[in-house]
Scaffold this motif. Structure first.
Motif, PDB file in Angstrom:
ATOM      1  N   PRO A   1      97.487  20.447   6.066  1.00  0.00           N
ATOM      2  CA  PRO A   1      98.117  20.386   7.396  1.00  0.00           C
ATOM      3  C   PRO A   1      98.077  21.726   8.137  1.00  0.00           C
ATOM      4  CG  PRO A   1      99.530  19.358   5.756  1.00  0.00           C
ATOM      5  CD  PRO A   1      98.403  20.001   5.019  1.00  0.00           C
ATOM      6  N   GLU A   2      98.271  22.837   7.423  1.00  0.00           N
ATOM      7  CA  GLU A   2      98.267  24.144   8.085  1.00  0.00           C
ATOM      8  C   GLU A   2      96.888  24.442   8.665  1.00  0.00           C
ATOM      9  OE1 GLU A   2      98.638  24.133   4.491  1.00  0.00           O
ATOM     10  OE2 GLU A   2     100.704  23.490   4.748  1.00  0.00           O
ATOM     11  N   ARG A   3      95.852  24.151   7.900  1.00  0.00           N
ATOM     12  CA  ARG A   3      94.483  24.401   8.377  1.00  0.00           C
ATOM     13  C   ARG A   3      94.168  23.488   9.561  1.00  0.00           C
ATOM     14  NH1 ARG A   3      88.703  23.283   7.210  1.00  0.00           N
ATOM     15  NH2 ARG A   3      87.668  25.232   7.743  1.00  0.00           N
ATOM     16  N   LEU A   4      94.552  22.228   9.469  1.00  0.00           N
ATOM     17  CA  LEU A   4      94.331  21.302  10.580  1.00  0.00           C
ATOM     18  C   LEU A   4      95.007  21.806  11.853  1.00  0.00           C
ATOM     19  CD1 LEU A   4      94.619  17.702   9.095  1.00  0.00           C
ATOM     20  CD2 LEU A   4      92.701  18.650  10.385  1.00  0.00           C
ATOM     21  N   ASN A   5      96.255  22.203  11.735  1.00  0.00           N
ATOM     22  CA  ASN A   5      96.993  22.696  12.904  1.00  0.00           C
ATOM     23  C   ASN A   5      96.333  23.931  13.495  1.00  0.00           C
ATOM     24  OD1 ASN A   5      98.872  20.651  12.774  1.00  0.00           O
ATOM     25  ND2 ASN A   5     100.295  21.827  11.529  1.00  0.00           N
ATOM     26  N   ARG A   6      95.875  24.849  12.638  1.00  0.00           N
ATOM     27  CA  ARG A   6      95.211  26.058  13.119  1.00  0.00           C
ATOM     28  C   ARG A   6      93.888  25.717  13.811  1.00  0.00           C
ATOM     29  NH1 ARG A   6      94.619  28.442   8.619  1.00  0.00           N
ATOM     30  NH2 ARG A   6      92.398  28.102   8.360  1.00  0.00           N
ATOM     31  N   LEU A   7      93.100  24.833  13.191  1.00  0.00           N
ATOM     32  CA  LEU A   7      91.823  24.434  13.797  1.00  0.00           C
ATOM     33  C   LEU A   7      92.031  23.753  15.146  1.00  0.00           C
ATOM     34  CD1 LEU A   7      89.982  23.058  10.631  1.00  0.00           C
ATOM     35  CD2 LEU A   7      89.347  25.104  11.940  1.00  0.00           C
ATOM     36  N   ILE A   8      93.026  22.890  15.225  1.00  0.00           N
ATOM     37  CA  ILE A   8      93.324  22.192  16.482  1.00  0.00           C
ATOM     38  C   ILE A   8      93.722  23.193  17.563  1.00  0.00           C
ATOM     39  CG2 ILE A   8      94.961  20.635  17.609  1.00  0.00           C
ATOM     40  CD1 ILE A   8      94.913  19.006  14.918  1.00  0.00           C
ATOM     41  N   ALA A   9      94.592  24.126  17.223  1.00  0.00           N
ATOM     42  CA  ALA A   9      95.053  25.117  18.204  1.00  0.00           C
ATOM     43  C   ALA A   9      93.898  25.989  18.688  1.00  0.00           C
ATOM     44  CB  ALA A   9      96.146  25.982  17.595  1.00  0.00           C
ATOM     45  N   GLU A  10      93.051  26.427  17.771  1.00  0.00           N
ATOM     46  CA  GLU A  10      91.934  27.284  18.157  1.00  0.00           C
ATOM     47  C   GLU A  10      90.890  26.506  18.961  1.00  0.00           C
ATOM     48  OE1 GLU A  10      90.747  29.306  14.560  1.00  0.00           O
ATOM     49  OE2 GLU A  10      92.690  30.306  14.425  1.00  0.00           O
ATOM     50  N   HIS A  11      90.686  25.242  18.612  1.00  0.00           N
ATOM     51  CA  HIS A  11      89.770  24.379  19.369  1.00  0.00           C
ATOM     52  C   HIS A  11      90.281  24.225  20.804  1.00  0.00           C
ATOM     53  CE1 HIS A  11      88.153  20.447  20.703  1.00  0.00           C
ATOM     54  NE2 HIS A  11      87.072  20.827  20.036  1.00  0.00           N
ATOM     55  N   LYS A  12      91.562  23.966  20.952  1.00  0.00           N
ATOM     56  CA  LYS A  12      92.162  23.806  22.291  1.00  0.00           C
ATOM     57  C   LYS A  12      92.025  25.085  23.114  1.00  0.00           C
ATOM     58  CE  LYS A  12      95.535  20.210  21.313  1.00  0.00           C
ATOM     59  NZ  LYS A  12      96.964  19.866  21.234  1.00  0.00           N
ATOM     60  N   GLU A  13      92.196  26.230  22.470  1.00  0.00           N
ATOM     61  CA  GLU A  13      92.041  27.514  23.162  1.00  0.00           C
ATOM     62  C   GLU A  13      90.622  27.650  23.727  1.00  0.00           C
ATOM     63  OE1 GLU A  13      91.629  32.232  22.024  1.00  0.00           O
ATOM     64  OE2 GLU A  13      92.500  30.873  20.558  1.00  0.00           O
ATOM     65  N   CYS A  14      89.643  27.275  22.938  1.00  0.00           N
ATOM     66  CA  CYS A  14      88.245  27.349  23.387  1.00  0.00           C
ATOM     67  C   CYS A  14      87.993  26.406  24.563  1.00  0.00           C
ATOM     68  CB  CYS A  14      87.298  26.983  22.245  1.00  0.00           C
ATOM     69  SG  CYS A  14      87.342  28.122  20.849  1.00  0.00           S
ATOM     70  N   VAL A  15      88.540  25.213  24.486  1.00  0.00           N
ATOM     71  CA  VAL A  15      88.366  24.232  25.563  1.00  0.00           C
ATOM     72  C   VAL A  15      89.008  24.756  26.858  1.00  0.00           C
ATOM     73  CG1 VAL A  15      88.965  21.895  26.328  1.00  0.00           C
ATOM     74  CG2 VAL A  15      88.120  22.283  23.995  1.00  0.00           C
ATOM     75  N   ARG A  16      90.174  25.375  26.739  1.00  0.00           N
ATOM     76  CA  ARG A  16      90.827  25.965  27.923  1.00  0.00           C
ATOM     77  C   ARG A  16      89.980  27.089  28.509  1.00  0.00           C
ATOM     78  NH1 ARG A  16      95.597  25.215  24.809  1.00  0.00           N
ATOM     79  NH2 ARG A  16      95.410  27.348  24.050  1.00  0.00           N
ATOM     80  N   ASP A  17      89.420  27.927  27.639  1.00  0.00           N
ATOM     81  CA  ASP A  17      88.567  29.014  28.124  1.00  0.00           C
ATOM     82  C   ASP A  17      87.336  28.469  28.838  1.00  0.00           C
ATOM     83  OD1 ASP A  17      90.256  30.980  27.227  1.00  0.00           O
ATOM     84  OD2 ASP A  17      89.063  31.498  25.456  1.00  0.00           O
ATOM     85  N   ARG A  18      86.750  27.399  28.305  1.00  0.00           N
ATOM     86  CA  ARG A  18      85.571  26.815  28.953  1.00  0.00           C
ATOM     87  C   ARG A  18      85.929  26.264  30.339  1.00  0.00           C
ATOM     88  NH1 ARG A  18      82.132  22.391  25.888  1.00  0.00           N
ATOM     89  NH2 ARG A  18      84.092  21.288  26.110  1.00  0.00           N
ATOM     90  N   ALA A  19      87.111  25.687  30.479  1.00  0.00           N
ATOM     91  CA  ALA A  19      87.540  25.144  31.765  1.00  0.00           C
ATOM     92  C   ALA A  19      87.718  26.247  32.810  1.00  0.00           C
ATOM     93  CB  ALA A  19      88.844  24.363  31.603  1.00  0.00           C
ATOM     94  N   ARG A  20      88.003  27.468  32.366  1.00  0.00           N
ATOM     95  CA  ARG A  20      88.207  28.587  33.300  1.00  0.00           C
ATOM     96  C   ARG A  20      86.909  29.283  33.707  1.00  0.00           C
ATOM     97  NH1 ARG A  20      93.287  29.503  30.208  1.00  0.00           N
ATOM     98  NH2 ARG A  20      92.119  30.702  28.693  1.00  0.00           N
ATOM     99  N   LEU A  21      85.792  28.882  33.142  1.00  0.00           N
ATOM    100  CA  LEU A  21      84.532  29.554  33.453  1.00  0.00           C
ATOM    101  C   LEU A  21      84.147  29.457  34.925  1.00  0.00           C
ATOM    102  CD1 LEU A  21      82.213  28.716  30.426  1.00  0.00           C
ATOM    103  CD2 LEU A  21      83.483  30.827  30.881  1.00  0.00           C
ATOM    104  N   GLU A  22      84.456  28.339  35.546  1.00  0.00           N
ATOM    105  CA  GLU A  22      84.073  28.128  36.950  1.00  0.00           C
ATOM    106  C   GLU A  22      84.579  29.238  37.864  1.00  0.00           C
ATOM    107  OE1 GLU A  22      82.177  25.792  38.496  1.00  0.00           O
ATOM    108  OE2 GLU A  22      81.676  24.928  36.554  1.00  0.00           O
ATOM    109  N   ASP A  23      85.742  29.777  37.571  1.00  0.00           N
ATOM    110  CA  ASP A  23      86.353  30.790  38.427  1.00  0.00           C
ATOM    111  C   ASP A  23      86.167  32.204  37.900  1.00  0.00           C
ATOM    112  OD1 ASP A  23      87.338  28.808  40.163  1.00  0.00           O
ATOM    113  OD2 ASP A  23      89.079  28.490  38.868  1.00  0.00           O
ATOM    114  N   ALA A  24      85.428  32.363  36.820  1.00  0.00           N
ATOM    115  CA  ALA A  24      85.272  33.681  36.204  1.00  0.00           C
ATOM    116  C   ALA A  24      84.315  34.568  37.000  1.00  0.00           C
ATOM    117  CB  ALA A  24      84.766  33.519  34.774  1.00  0.00           C
ATOM    118  N   THR A  25      84.630  35.838  37.005  1.00  0.00           N
ATOM    119  CA  THR A  25      83.746  36.830  37.631  1.00  0.00           C
ATOM    120  C   THR A  25      82.582  37.114  36.685  1.00  0.00           C
ATOM    121  OG1 THR A  25      84.855  38.699  36.605  1.00  0.00           O
ATOM    122  CG2 THR A  25      85.750  37.932  38.728  1.00  0.00           C
TER     123      THR A  25
END
Length: 95
Positions: free
Chosen positions: A48-72
């Motif tokens: 469960p700890e590894r799953l939770n960590r992987l999910i959180a880190e995956h979500k962080e990456c997805v959020r970063d990808r969504a912000r690319l459109e406005d990136a300098t």
């Protein structure tokens, strides 16, 4: 890619890192996390700890990808370098 039929109003230097490079780097890391999540979920005894960590880190990456459109350009270069290094570390050592 530059199309001579449509000249750019603000040409980029040849070594500039662009949106596609950042998107590609993020996609590779997101794919790594997706594969790890699938493997962990299919494991006979998922941690469960590894799953939770992987999910959180995956979500962080997805959020970063969504912000690319406005990136300098500078932010795109930073994200590309960050995620390229992250992928190397993940492939070498895991999360």
């Amino acid at each position: 890619m530059h199309d001579p039929a449509y000249p750019s109003s603000s040409p980029e230097p040849a070594d500039a890192v662009g949106y596609q490079d950042a998107s590609d780097a993020l996609t590779q890391v997101i794919t790594w996390y997706s594969q790890q999540l699938l493997a962990e979920r299919r494991s006979p005894a998922p941690a469960p700890e590894r799953l939770n960590r992987l999910i959180a880190e995956h979500k962080e990456c997805v959020r970063d990808r969504a912000r690319l459109e406005d990136a300098t350009p500078a932010e795109l270069a930073r994200i590309t370098a960050l995620y390229a290094a992250r992928l190397k570390k993940l492939e070498a050592n895991g999360p």
